[in-house]
Design a protein around this motif. Structure first.
Motif, short mmCIF file in Angstrom:
data_model
loop_
_atom_site.label_atom_id
_atom_site.label_comp_id
_atom_site.label_asym_id
_atom_site.label_seq_id
_atom_site.Cartn_x
_atom_site.Cartn_y
_atom_site.Cartn_z
N CYS A 342 0.84 -1.21 0.00
CA CYS A 342 0.00 0.00 0.00
C CYS A 342 0.87 1.25 0.00
O CYS A 342 0.77 2.09 -0.89
CB CYS A 342 -0.92 -0.03 1.22
SG CYS A 342 -1.77 1.53 1.57
N LEU A 343 1.70 1.38 1.04
CA LEU A 343 2.62 2.51 1.18
C LEU A 343 1.92 3.86 0.98
O LEU A 343 2.41 4.74 0.30
CB LEU A 343 3.81 2.38 0.22
CG LEU A 343 5.01 3.27 0.50
CD1 LEU A 343 5.51 3.08 1.92
CD2 LEU A 343 6.14 2.99 -0.47
N SER A 344 0.76 4.01 1.58
CA SER A 344 0.05 5.29 1.49
C SER A 344 0.26 6.15 2.71
O SER A 344 -0.37 7.20 2.85
CB SER A 344 -1.45 5.03 1.29
OG SER A 344 -1.70 4.60 -0.03
N TYR A 345 1.17 5.75 3.60
CA TYR A 345 1.53 6.63 4.72
C TYR A 345 2.62 7.61 4.24
O TYR A 345 3.69 7.74 4.81
CB TYR A 345 2.00 5.81 5.95
CG TYR A 345 2.91 4.63 5.63
CD1 TYR A 345 4.28 4.78 5.60
CD2 TYR A 345 2.35 3.39 5.34
CE1 TYR A 345 5.11 3.70 5.30
CE2 TYR A 345 3.16 2.31 5.05
CZ TYR A 345 4.54 2.48 5.03
OH TYR A 345 5.35 1.41 4.73
N ARG A 346 2.28 8.28 3.16
CA ARG A 346 3.11 9.32 2.55
C ARG A 346 2.23 10.57 2.38
O ARG A 346 1.03 10.47 2.10
CB ARG A 346 3.63 8.88 1.19
CG ARG A 346 4.54 7.68 1.22
CD ARG A 346 4.96 7.23 -0.18
NE ARG A 346 3.82 6.75 -0.96
CZ ARG A 346 3.28 7.39 -2.00
NH1 ARG A 346 3.77 8.57 -2.40
NH2 ARG A 346 2.24 6.88 -2.64
N PRO A 347 2.79 11.76 2.50
CA PRO A 347 1.96 12.97 2.45
C PRO A 347 1.30 13.25 1.11
O PRO A 347 0.31 13.97 1.06
CB PRO A 347 2.94 14.10 2.83
CG PRO A 347 4.29 13.53 2.59
CD PRO A 347 4.20 12.06 2.85
N SER A 348 1.78 12.65 0.03
CA SER A 348 1.17 12.90 -1.28
C SER A 348 0.16 11.84 -1.67
O SER A 348 -0.60 12.03 -2.64
CB SER A 348 2.25 12.99 -2.36
OG SER A 348 2.99 11.78 -2.43
N ALA A 349 0.11 10.71 -0.96
CA ALA A 349 -0.79 9.62 -1.33
C ALA A 349 -2.24 10.05 -1.14
O ALA A 349 -2.59 10.67 -0.14
CB ALA A 349 -0.49 8.38 -0.49
N ARG A 350 -3.09 9.69 -2.10
CA ARG A 350 -4.49 10.12 -2.07
C ARG A 350 -5.39 9.03 -2.62
O ARG A 350 -5.01 8.32 -3.55
CB ARG A 350 -4.68 11.42 -2.85
CG ARG A 350 -4.16 11.38 -4.29
CD ARG A 350 -4.05 12.78 -4.91
NE ARG A 350 -5.31 13.49 -4.95
CZ ARG A 350 -6.15 13.49 -6.00
NH1 ARG A 350 -5.85 12.79 -7.09
NH2 ARG A 350 -7.27 14.16 -5.96
N ARG A 351 -6.57 8.91 -2.08
CA ARG A 351 -7.56 7.94 -2.52
C ARG A 351 -8.94 8.58 -2.47
O ARG A 351 -9.16 9.59 -1.79
CB ARG A 351 -7.56 6.70 -1.62
CG ARG A 351 -6.19 6.01 -1.50
CD ARG A 351 -5.77 5.34 -2.80
NE ARG A 351 -4.48 4.68 -2.66
CZ ARG A 351 -3.33 5.23 -3.02
NH1 ARG A 351 -3.31 6.44 -3.55
NH2 ARG A 351 -2.20 4.57 -2.86
N GLY A 352 -9.89 7.95 -3.16
CA GLY A 352 -11.27 8.41 -3.11
C GLY A 352 -12.14 7.35 -2.47
O GLY A 352 -11.90 6.15 -2.62
N ALA A 353 -13.17 7.78 -1.73
CA ALA A 353 -14.05 6.84 -1.05
C ALA A 353 -15.48 7.35 -1.06
O ALA A 353 -15.72 8.56 -1.03
CB ALA A 353 -13.58 6.61 0.39
N ASP A 354 -16.41 6.42 -1.08
CA ASP A 354 -17.82 6.73 -0.95
C ASP A 354 -18.04 7.50 0.35
O ASP A 354 -17.69 7.01 1.43
CB ASP A 354 -18.61 5.42 -0.95
CG ASP A 354 -20.09 5.60 -0.63
OD1 ASP A 354 -20.57 6.74 -0.56
OD2 ASP A 354 -20.77 4.56 -0.47
N PRO A 355 -18.60 8.69 0.30
CA PRO A 355 -18.77 9.48 1.53
C PRO A 355 -19.69 8.87 2.56
O PRO A 355 -19.70 9.30 3.71
CB PRO A 355 -19.31 10.83 1.03
CG PRO A 355 -19.86 10.56 -0.33
CD PRO A 355 -19.06 9.44 -0.89
#
Length: 378
Positions: A342-355
Motif C-alpha cells: 500500500c505505502l500510502s503513509y506518505r503525504p502525497s498519497a491520495r484515494r477516493g471513497a464513498d462518503p
C-alpha cells in the motif's frame, strides 16, 4: 495495479468479488531520492493563544503531489500551490472527543442507521434493482484479515461487511472502544465528520491544506519525517508490521494487535502535528478526481491559491462503479498499509471513497479559521 475503492453496500447488493478497498493498495518499490528539508517552528494553541490542541500552519507555497518513484499516477504531476494560514488539530479526533459530541447532540452515525437506497444506488451499476429491506441493515466494513497468504488482488478475502459495526464497535458486535478513549475514532463517514465539525466550530481541511500540513516543512520528501522509512531503525508511524506477519495474515489469537494506536504515539512533524500519516486514514473536504492534479497542472499558473478541489468526482478505475459516482478524498494511510503493497503513509498519497461508507481504518481531523498567533498576541 488499478486503484479502486469500496462501498459498504456493494457487499450487500452486488456481492464482494472484485471489489477493492478505498485504500488503493498497490505493489510498489520503496526507495527514493534524498530531499533538502527546512524545519518550521511548531506553534500549538492553548485556548488563550490560539485554539486549544491545534497547531498553527503559516501561509506558504509548496509543490503539491510527488515526482518520487514511489508516487502513483493520481499524485502527479507536481504543481505549485499556495495556502493561507490556518489551525489544524494536532491529532485525529479521538473516541473520547467523538463520544462527547454524541452525548451532547444525540447524533446517530451513518453506520448506525439503515442505509439510504439513494446513496447506495449511485455507487452501483445503472439498473441495479433495490434489494429487500432486510438486506440493507446498519453496519460497516471491517478488516478481518486471513489465516494464510492470499493473492493480493483478492481484496474480499480480508474485508467483511459486519452488521452492527460502528464507531462504538469498530470490529463488529462484541468489539469495544473501552480503554481506547485516546485512539482515533473510526467507522465514521464523511457525513459524520461534517456533523462533528459543525458542532466543534471547525471544518474539514481541503486536500491542499492537508498535504501542506502533513509535509511539516519537508518539501517533496517521501514521508512526513523525511526520505528514509525508518531513520536509525526507528519506526515513525503506525503501519503494517511486515516483521510480524505478511499482509493480510493475522493471528486470530492476537487480532486486536492489528489496530489503531493512541493518537500521538509517534513523534510529531515539523509543525507539531501527530500521525498525519499512518494509524487511520483521514477524510478531507474535496471531491475526488483521479486526474485532478493533471487538471491543476494544466492551468499553467505560477501557483494555485487555496484550491478547493474539483466540482465533481471522477474515477473510471473501479469496475462496476460509475465513473462519476460520488467520492471524497481521504489522506494519510493507516495501520493496514504495508511497505511493499500500500505505502500510502506518505503525504502525497491520495484515494477516493464513498462518503457514506464508514471503515475500520478511517477517521478524520479538523482545521479552524482563526487569527494567526501574532495577531492574538497583540
Amino acid at each position: 495495479m488499478r486503484f479502486t475503492s469500496m462501498n459498504r453496500y456493494r457487499w450487500l447488493v452486488a456481492g464482494i468479488v472484485g471489489i477493492a478497498l478505498a485504500a488503493g493498495f498497490v505493489l510498489i518499490q520503496t526507495n527514493g531520492p534524498s530531499q533538502e528539508v527546512t524545519e518550521p517552528t511548531a506553534i500549538i494553541g492553548n485556548g488563550e493563544m490560539g485554539p486549544e490542541g491545534m497547531a498553527w500552519i503559516p501561509s506558504g507555497t509548496f509543490l503539491m503531489g510527488s515526482d518520487s518513484e514511489l508516487a502513483q499516477p493520481n499524485e502527479q504531476p507536481t504543481h505549485a500551490v499556495h495556502v493561507d494560514g490556518f489551525w489544524i488539530d494536532t491529532t485525529h479526533v479521538t473516541n473520547a472527543q467523538f463520544a462527547k459530541f454524541v452525548k451532547e447532540t444525540g447524533y446517530i452515525t451513518t453506520a448506525e442507521r439503515k442505509p439510504d437506497w439513494e446513496t447506495v444506488r449511485v455507487q452501483l451499476p445503472p439498473g441495479t434493482p433495490k434489494p429487500p429491506d432486510d438486506v440493507l441493515v446498519p453496519g460497516a466494513i471491517v478488516f478481518v484479515g486471513t489465516n494464510k497468504p492470499v493473492p493480493l488482488n483478492q481484496y474480499w478475502a480480508w474485508w467483511r461487511y459486519k452488521p452492527g459495526a460502528n464507531w462504538r464497535h469498530p470490529k463488529g458486535p462484541g468489539s469495544t472502544i473501552e480503554n481506547k478513549a485516546d485512539h482515533p475514532v473510526v467507522q465514521v463517514s464523511y457525513e459524520d465528520a461534517q456533523a462533528y465539525a459543525k458542532w466543534a466550530g471547525k471544518r474539514l481541511p481541503t486536500e491542499a491544506e492537508w498535504e501542506y500540513a502533513a509535509r511539516g516543512g519537508k518539501e517533496q520528501a517521501n514521508y512526513s519525517w523525511g526520505d528514509e522509512l525508518m531513520p536509525n531503525g526507528q519506526r515513525m508511524a503506525n503501519y503494517w508490521d511486515k516483521e510480524d506477519t505478511v499482509f493480510p495474515v493475522v493471528n486470530p489469537a492476537a487480532s486486536d494487535g492489528v489496530d489503531t494506536l493512541p493518537a500521538g504515539s509517534f513523534a510529531p512533524n515539523g509543525y507539531g502535528i501527530y500521525d498525519m500519516t499512518g494509524n487511520a486514514w483521514q477524510w478531507v473536504n474535496d471531491w475526488y478526481r483521479i486526474d485532478y492534479f493533471a487538471q491543476q497542472a494544466q492551468k499553467g499558473e505560477a501557483s494555485i491559491r487555496n484550491p478547493q478541489g474539483p466540482a465533481t468526482s471522477f474515477d473510471p478505475s473501479q469496475p462496476g462503479t460509475p465513473a462519476d459516482a460520488p467520492k471524497r478524498v481521504m489522506r494519510g494511510g493507516s495501520f493496514l498499509c504495508d511497505e511493499s503493497y500500500c505505502l500510502s503513509y506518505r503525504p502525497s498519497a491520495r484515494r477516493g471513497a464513498d462518503p457514506y461508507s464508514p471503515m475500520s481504518h478511517l477517521g478524520f481531523r479538523l482545521v479552524k479559521d482563526a487569527p494567526p498567533p501574532e495577531a492574538q498576541a497583540e
